[in-house]
Design a protein around this motif. Structure first.
Motif, short mmCIF file in Angstrom:
data_model
loop_
_atom_site.label_atom_id
_atom_site.label_comp_id
_atom_site.label_asym_id
_atom_site.label_seq_id
_atom_site.Cartn_x
_atom_site.Cartn_y
_atom_site.Cartn_z
N ARG A 55 1.00 -1.17 0.00
CA ARG A 55 0.03 -0.17 0.13
C ARG A 55 0.89 1.16 -0.15
N VAL A 56 1.87 1.25 0.67
CA VAL A 56 2.93 2.45 0.71
C VAL A 56 3.59 2.67 -0.84
N TYR A 57 3.69 1.46 -1.30
CA TYR A 57 4.54 1.67 -2.84
C TYR A 57 3.37 2.11 -3.47
N TRP A 71 -12.91 18.94 5.76
CA TRP A 71 -12.04 20.26 5.62
C TRP A 71 -10.54 20.18 5.80
N GLN A 72 -10.17 19.01 6.43
CA GLN A 72 -8.77 18.64 6.63
C GLN A 72 -7.76 18.19 5.24
N SER A 73 -6.83 18.31 4.96
CA SER A 73 -6.11 18.10 3.90
C SER A 73 -5.60 16.44 4.10
N ARG A 74 -5.65 15.99 2.82
CA ARG A 74 -5.18 14.73 2.68
C ARG A 74 -4.20 14.63 1.71
N ILE A 75 -2.71 14.75 1.99
CA ILE A 75 -1.89 14.81 1.03
C ILE A 75 -0.90 13.69 1.20
N THR A 76 -0.60 13.02 0.21
CA THR A 76 0.43 11.79 0.10
C THR A 76 1.63 12.29 -0.68
N TYR A 77 2.92 11.96 0.02
CA TYR A 77 4.15 12.53 -0.53
C TYR A 77 4.40 11.45 -1.62
N PRO A 78 4.72 11.85 -2.84
CA PRO A 78 5.04 10.95 -3.73
C PRO A 78 6.60 10.66 -3.94
N LYS A 79 6.79 9.48 -3.10
CA LYS A 79 8.17 9.26 -2.78
C LYS A 79 8.22 7.52 -2.95
N PRO A 80 7.74 6.71 -2.55
CA PRO A 80 8.07 5.23 -2.60
C PRO A 80 7.98 4.61 -4.01
N TYR A 81 7.03 5.47 -4.71
CA TYR A 81 6.82 4.64 -5.87
C TYR A 81 8.04 4.99 -6.88
N LYS A 82 8.45 6.26 -6.46
CA LYS A 82 9.77 6.49 -7.57
C LYS A 82 10.88 5.68 -7.14
N LEU A 83 11.25 5.49 -5.79
CA LEU A 83 12.20 4.67 -5.19
C LEU A 83 12.29 3.28 -5.92
#
Length: 754
Positions: A55-57, A71-83
């Protein structure tokens, strides 16, 4: 005889297994379910970690985001897939060209045959092994365990690889690290479409397929089924739609045990589905493999058959980075749309509290003169967030093993020298080389499994179509139980398979660097080429450069044969040039030798002249020594005469002159004594004055003027010095006048009487 005995024992065991299944089919079902349960229970924690890494990948939202408000933000950092994708790109680049080689010193023809055949079967038109292998590697980099590569052979289409998720493979928990064929069993679990199973049942491949079609009562609630059995049956059925249903099929490979734990078949396979045995037990058709599936890991575990992916160590860090960015976005929402503080008591309409652009508030005015509507300011957190995110990103690189140096990214430092960047790249690629070795082992196992699959399925017609009738005829045999395909291909147990993957790519890169830094300067005729150029072959260097850079499809270089001719011509030209240069050097050496001989003759002549001059000088030195001896003799005679005169003078007594000098000295002695005493008094007075001056200098008081007594003493000192000087001059003059030599008295001549 031994082989026949083994085959006979295997046939007897197989017959006994079939008979036992006919008597007690439920034992095989219970044995199969027990093996699956043992594997699932043992691997439960590992499967949970693999699921989280998967799921993290895919950069799915962290589970705590489900508790956020709208109203709260739901941001995922685009990092594991690139790795993971970067790691896959390294593997894909390594397996882009011919990567397989097979060696067999005992049978080179068999090695060449299998190398040619497998290169065809692994090419894009058939198995497309590079792409399939890279996909399997991607799963390994993401969750720690690769996709299971199962080779299958389709008549007329050749070799193919099926990729199966690792959680669909149930291995014996005792399987050893890096050994995909270890353990007691290997079970492949898959949901197969019901209509496909029925077609295979008609073809005789399977039997006892339960009815799960529309309106089936097999997994419906009936009085005969308990709640547990009903739930178990429903878990075996997957309904994609009202008409498309799939049944869970379990394919067992390995050692089959009896209810008492004894071996029924040591290396066999059977298939179960729906609580029935749909494929009867039979011996494994592979010569050496126990089961067809092959799995591997880029970072294998040391104690069990699984491994660690690139994402295992950075999962929580990735969650933290996602939460930090989401919180910062929420903070920006409050900064852009700040909270308002409203004094309701000062509003004309106290119920009018809605906020929108251009809103006008009618107020009475506050008593203290403050604003009725005021914005609540929030301090910006952007600088702190940027610093923390950079720090988290650095830790992400450390945990993910592939940092920005390996990716070729600039990193965080603005000033990095070329040597430092090259060193960082070399160090960061060390772990890539280690993973490359592990992946190459997995590739070899998958290729060998594919080769055995080809060996037991390829027919004569297919081999003749791929490699020609001449090659196929060499291995053709009559179709029989021993040779069901009509071919007897060479055995695979004596050869060595070698895969040139990531490590070969890194070695080629290192070789290119060494060629550029060490070999290329040797071709410079104005530099090191003046010495080393005769020993080099430009054509060979260019061909090696083309091979390492994989520019074989380019047309900028001549053919290898033409390159050899050019090298030979250049070598002959260099040899003739070297010969002419050697002849010139020999002539120069002869001229130098003649000059040396001439100078040696001149040196001998000068040596003779110097020896003559040396002899002459020795003669003159002998004459000088003779004259010196004569002078010493004359001086000795003069000294003797002088001593005789002194003796005569002493005998005669002091002369009147000496007596006068003694009287003069006696007269001066009292005066000299008085002067010496006066000098002592002067020195004492001066010393006391100096002590007084030293004491005065140690104090800040100014130095006093000299007294009359000091002036008198100084004048007296001057007069004393003058008198002493005169006395010393008189002494010097007296000493400089030698006393007259006394004359011997001449005896009186006797008078002669006339």
């Amino acid at each position: 005889m031994a082989l026949q005995a083994v085959e006979k024992e295997q046939a007897e065991r197989l017959e006994a297994a079939k008979s036992y299944m006919a008597e007690d089919e439920t034992h095989y079902v219970r044995f199969l379910d027990d093996c699956v349960k043992t594997s699932v229970d043992t691997m439960r924690e590992i499967r949970l970690q693999q699921d989280e890494c998967w799921r993290v990948y895919n950069e799915e939202e962290p589970r705590n985001f489900n508790f956020k408000e709208l109203w709260q933000s739901r941001i995922t950092y685009p990092k594991p897939y690139k790795l993971v994708q970067f790691g896959m790109s390294i593997v894909r680049k390594a397996f882009d060209v011919e990567f397989l080689s097979i060696e067999n010193e005992g049978d080179e023809e068999a090695a060449k045959f299998w190398e040619t055949l497998m290169r065809i079967q692994l090419s894009r038109n058939y198995a497309n092994f590079p792409i399939q292998f890279v996909d399997a590697v991607g799963m390994s980099l993401a969750v720690g365990q690769s996709m299971e590569m199962i080779p299958v052979y389709h008549p007329g289409k050749g070799l193919r690889y099926i990729l199966v998720e690792p959680w669909k493979i149930h291995r014996d928990p005792d399987a050893v690290s890096r050994q995909p064929q270890s353990g007691m069993y290997w079970i492949h679990q898959e949901f197969m479409p019901y209509h496909v199973l029925k077609e295979w049942e008609k073809g005789g491949r399977f039997k006892n397929i339960v009815d799960i079609g529309p309106g089936s009562a097999w997994y419906s609630r009936t009085p005969d089924l308990t709640a547990e059995e009903l739930a178990r049956r429903k878990g075996m059925v997957f309904s994609k739609s009202a008409f498309q249903k799939s049944l869970q099929v379990l394919e067992f490979w390995g050692t089959i045990l009896s209810p008492r734990g004894e071996t029924i078949l040591p290396n066999a396979t059977f298939t179960g589905a729906g609580g029935r045995v749909i494929g009867e037990p039979k011996a494994s058709p592979y010569p050496t493999l126990r089961w067809p599936g092959v799995g591997f890991s880029a970072l294998p575990h040391m104690l069990r058959f699984d491994g660690r992916g690139l994402i295992h160590g950075i999962r929580s860090l990735w969650y933290l980075m996602c939460n930090m960015m989401s919180l910062h976005a929420d903070h920006l929402n409050w900064a852009v749309n700040p909270m308002l503080e409203v004094d309701v008591s000062s509003l004309v309409d106290q119920s009018d509290t809605d906020i929108y652009p251009g809103k006008v508030f009618a107020t009475y005015g506050s008593q203290q003169g403050q604003q009725v509507v005021r914005a609540v300011d929030l301090r910006s957190q952007a600088n702190e967030l940027i610093a923390m995110m950079n720090f988290y990103d650095q830790r992400h690189q450390d945990g993910g093993l592939l940092d920005y140096s390996a990716m070729g990214a600039p990193g965080y430092r603005a000033e990095v020298t070329a040597r430092e960047a090259a060193q960082n790249l070399d160090q960061s690629m060390t772990v890539v080389g280690s993973m490359g070795k592990n992946l190459e082992d997995g590739a070899i196992n998958a290729i060998m499994a594919g080769a055995e699959t080809v060996a037991i399925n390829m027919t004569y017609d297919e081999l003749a179509f791929l490699m020609g009738p001449e090659v196929a005829e060499a291995y053709r045999r009559p179709v029989s139980d021993e040779f069901p395909t009509g071919l007897e291909l060479p055995q695979l147990t004596t050869g060595r398979f070698h895969v040139a993957g990531i490590t070969a790519l890194m070695k080629e890169h290192e070789k290119l660097q060494q060629m550029a830094t060490l070999i290329m300067p040797l071709f410079d005729p104005n530099g090191l080429g003046a010495i080393f150029l005769p020993y080099l072959k430009p054509g060979g260097y260019l061909n090696e450069l083309v091979r390492l850079t994989r520019l074989t499809d380019s047309k900028f270089s001549v053919d290898p044969s033409k390159a050899v001719e050019i090298d030979e011509a250049q070598q002959a030209q260099q040899d003739s040039k070297i010969g002419a240069q050697q002849a010139q050097e020999q002539a120069q050496a002869a001229q130098v030798q003649a000059d040396a001989d001439r100078k040696a003759a001149e040196g001998a002549k000068l040596m003779a002249e110097s020896e003559a001059l040396s002899a002459k000088a020795q003669t003159l030195m002998a004459q000088a020594e003779l004259h010196t001896a004569k002078a010493e003799l004359a001086m000795a005679q003069a000294a003797k005469a002088n001593r005789e005169g002194e003796m005569e003078e002493q005998a005669a007594g002091p002369s009147p002159v000496e007596i006068a000098q003694a009287e003069r000295v006696q007269t001066l002695l009292p005066h000299e004594t008085a002067l010496a005493a006066q000098k002592v008094e002067s020195e004492r007075a001066i010393t006391e004055a100096n002590w007084a001056r030293a004491d005065a200098a140690a104090t800040p008081a100014p130095a006093p003027e000299p007294t009359e007594e000091e002036r008198a003493l100084a004048a007296q000192k001057v007069e004393t010095e003058k008198a002493l000087t005169k006395i010393n001059l008189a002494k010097a003059k007296v000493a400089a006048i030698p006393p007259p030599k006394p004359k011997p008295a001449t005896p009186a001549k006797p008078k002669v009487k006339k």
